[in-house]
Scaffold this motif. Sequence first.
Motif, mmCIF file in Angstrom:
data_model
loop_
_atom_site.group_PDB
_atom_site.id
_atom_site.type_symbol
_atom_site.label_atom_id
_atom_site.label_comp_id
_atom_site.label_asym_id
_atom_site.label_seq_id
_atom_site.Cartn_x
_atom_site.Cartn_y
_atom_site.Cartn_z
ATOM 1 N N GLU A 1 -25.778 40.509 20.454
ATOM 2 C CA GLU A 1 -26.810 39.523 20.534
ATOM 3 C C GLU A 1 -27.134 38.938 19.194
ATOM 4 N N PRO A 2 -27.583 37.564 19.253
ATOM 5 C CA PRO A 2 -27.219 36.391 20.506
ATOM 6 C C PRO A 2 -25.679 36.079 20.485
ATOM 7 N N GLY A 3 -25.209 35.762 21.676
ATOM 8 C CA GLY A 3 -23.723 35.371 21.726
ATOM 9 C C GLY A 3 -23.499 34.687 23.071
ATOM 10 N N GLU A 4 -22.426 34.239 23.018
ATOM 11 C CA GLU A 4 -21.901 33.573 24.517
ATOM 12 C C GLU A 4 -21.553 34.704 25.200
ATOM 13 N N LEU A 5 -21.947 34.216 26.692
ATOM 14 C CA LEU A 5 -21.568 35.009 27.717
ATOM 15 C C LEU A 5 -20.086 35.283 27.911
ATOM 16 N N PRO A 6 -19.575 36.485 28.097
ATOM 17 C CA PRO A 6 -18.017 36.735 28.184
ATOM 18 C C PRO A 6 -17.392 35.985 29.178
ATOM 19 N N PRO A 7 -16.067 35.641 28.933
ATOM 20 C CA PRO A 7 -15.231 34.939 30.075
ATOM 21 C C PRO A 7 -14.864 36.244 31.162
ATOM 22 N N ALA A 8 -14.410 35.342 32.187
ATOM 23 C CA ALA A 8 -14.057 36.144 33.321
ATOM 24 C C ALA A 8 -12.556 36.683 32.773
ATOM 25 N N ARG B 1 -29.316 35.167 31.068
ATOM 26 C CA ARG B 1 -29.824 36.660 30.839
ATOM 27 C C ARG B 1 -29.303 37.406 29.962
ATOM 28 N N ASP B 2 -27.914 37.237 29.672
ATOM 29 C CA ASP B 2 -27.367 38.045 28.791
ATOM 30 C C ASP B 2 -26.356 37.351 27.731
ATOM 31 N N GLY B 3 -26.772 35.989 27.710
ATOM 32 C CA GLY B 3 -26.075 35.191 26.769
ATOM 33 C C GLY B 3 -26.140 33.844 26.892
ATOM 34 N N THR B 4 -25.437 33.103 26.018
ATOM 35 C CA THR B 4 -25.454 31.520 26.084
ATOM 36 C C THR B 4 -24.215 31.081 26.472
ATOM 37 N N LEU B 5 -24.134 29.769 27.031
ATOM 38 C CA LEU B 5 -23.131 28.930 27.299
ATOM 39 C C LEU B 5 -23.095 27.733 26.313
ATOM 40 N N PRO B 6 -22.023 27.157 26.029
ATOM 41 C CA PRO B 6 -22.152 25.966 24.888
ATOM 42 C C PRO B 6 -22.296 24.622 25.721
ATOM 43 N N ALA B 7 -22.723 23.820 25.053
ATOM 44 C CA ALA B 7 -22.890 22.451 25.473
ATOM 45 C C ALA B 7 -21.385 21.741 26.017
ATOM 46 N N GLY B 8 -21.611 21.192 26.970
ATOM 47 C CA GLY B 8 -20.157 20.695 27.528
ATOM 48 C C GLY B 8 -19.668 21.560 28.376
#
Length: 497
Positions: free
Chosen positions: A15-22, A363-370
């Motif tokens: 944390e903080p960080g992007e949501l993990p990918p599938a 809830r558990d992270g971020t997602l980038p613009a775009g």
Amino acid sequence: MTTQPARTTEPKWKEPGELPPASARDAAAVVGDVLLPVLAGGVIVRRPLAMRAVEKTGWDRRGIERVRGLRERYGPDPLRFSARGRTYALVLEPEDAHRVLSGTPETFTPATWEKRGALAQFQPHGVLVSGGQERAARRRFVEEVLDTPQPVHRTAERLTATVRDEAARLLGEAERSGLLTWDAFQDSWWRTVRRLVLGDAARDDRTLTEQLQQLRSAANWSLVGPRRRDLRATFLRRVRSYVDQAAEAERSGTGERSGTGGAAHSLAALVAATPAAPGADPAGQIPHWLFAYDAAGMATMRALALLATHPAQAATARAEAAETALEGPRELPYLRGCALEAVRLWPTTPLILRESTEETVWRDGTLPAGTVFVLHTPYLHRGEPAEPYGDTFTPGLWTGASEWAARANPALLPFSSGPAGCPGENLVLLTVSTLLATLLEAHTYTLASHPGLNPSVPVPATLDHFALRFRVHRDAVRRDAAHRDAAHRDTAHRDEG
């Protein structure tokens, strides 16, 4: 309702960080079971052969179950995956769908690269592919012409007369052949739509509809195919010619007027008469209305298929159709509910896309613009959040006190929602419910196709509207009563005159 399970793996970020990918396997499953059925069936215009294959294989049902499984495996946050070099996020939680749609267009724009590429083929200045002040001006103009918040549009008297006129011709043909098919319905539907949108002069303008269909077919491939600019220019000139005719008729005083406050008879006449801000491109908004009305035709026939196979609901619908005179405009709440159920069960927009204009926090992270957020409406409408009515035909869901709960349910998006929700929802529902009432007024129907559609089993996830076929039966008692009522009303009107 299934409780939310814990994530099966530990987060791979700090944390903080992007949501993990599938995982690669799950990302491929999203593409194969969720995106491909929609792309194969046709995003902008449906492909008959592909629709038949999707229905036969149950591909859409697999997509709904796939999303449900991903929600259980990964938890509620949007599920990030990549395709064609783009970052996507599959929305798994209804509340997140509400957040995305209510945050349009500032945080989540509807003008995604995918949508601009497709819709620019035939509506380069449409609201959905616009941004900034131009979008605001166009949206205001569209809402003014379409009477967005009103359940009964200002052209309702003319609309009702037009729908009944074309339905009578359709029923006359169906009575002679004993069958109502999609092809016959589609021809009648487009004659109706051209009259409602462009005026009576466009009734038999098949060329315009064929041009639109060709452009929509190109839009299905617009990300990999060339622009058909010459055809688009020809089509748009044809559309504008009807607006120009309406404007000239208004100036000369020769235009057809209704008997209620001088309201225009067609949307084109309203476009000509409604002030617009610079950049609104009034006539340029009409192609989207034609496009949307095509989906409404699909919903009409699907609703009729549901009513033909669900006797209890059909009895209620027929009773509503018989309550009062059909000659004048009516809200017809139960039949509106039937139309909404047809769209809920078989969404005409299976994927709603929004692109984030900034980084978003979950809830558990971020997602980038775009990031392109994908709302899979078949899952939202039928998956766990929509229980207990997910796979049943429930028109009462949209009537009376239940309607408030349905409208407040973030999982139910038959016409999308938020600032970019469909501005023509009420107009479409008025058109479809009026037509359904007219079809049910003095006729009954037996579904000659799709034997699996019946109230004892879950409603199938796909209904190929191209294959719909009904046996048509005249209801002599209702027909004679309707004729007597009409004659009585005509006599009363003459006496009052």
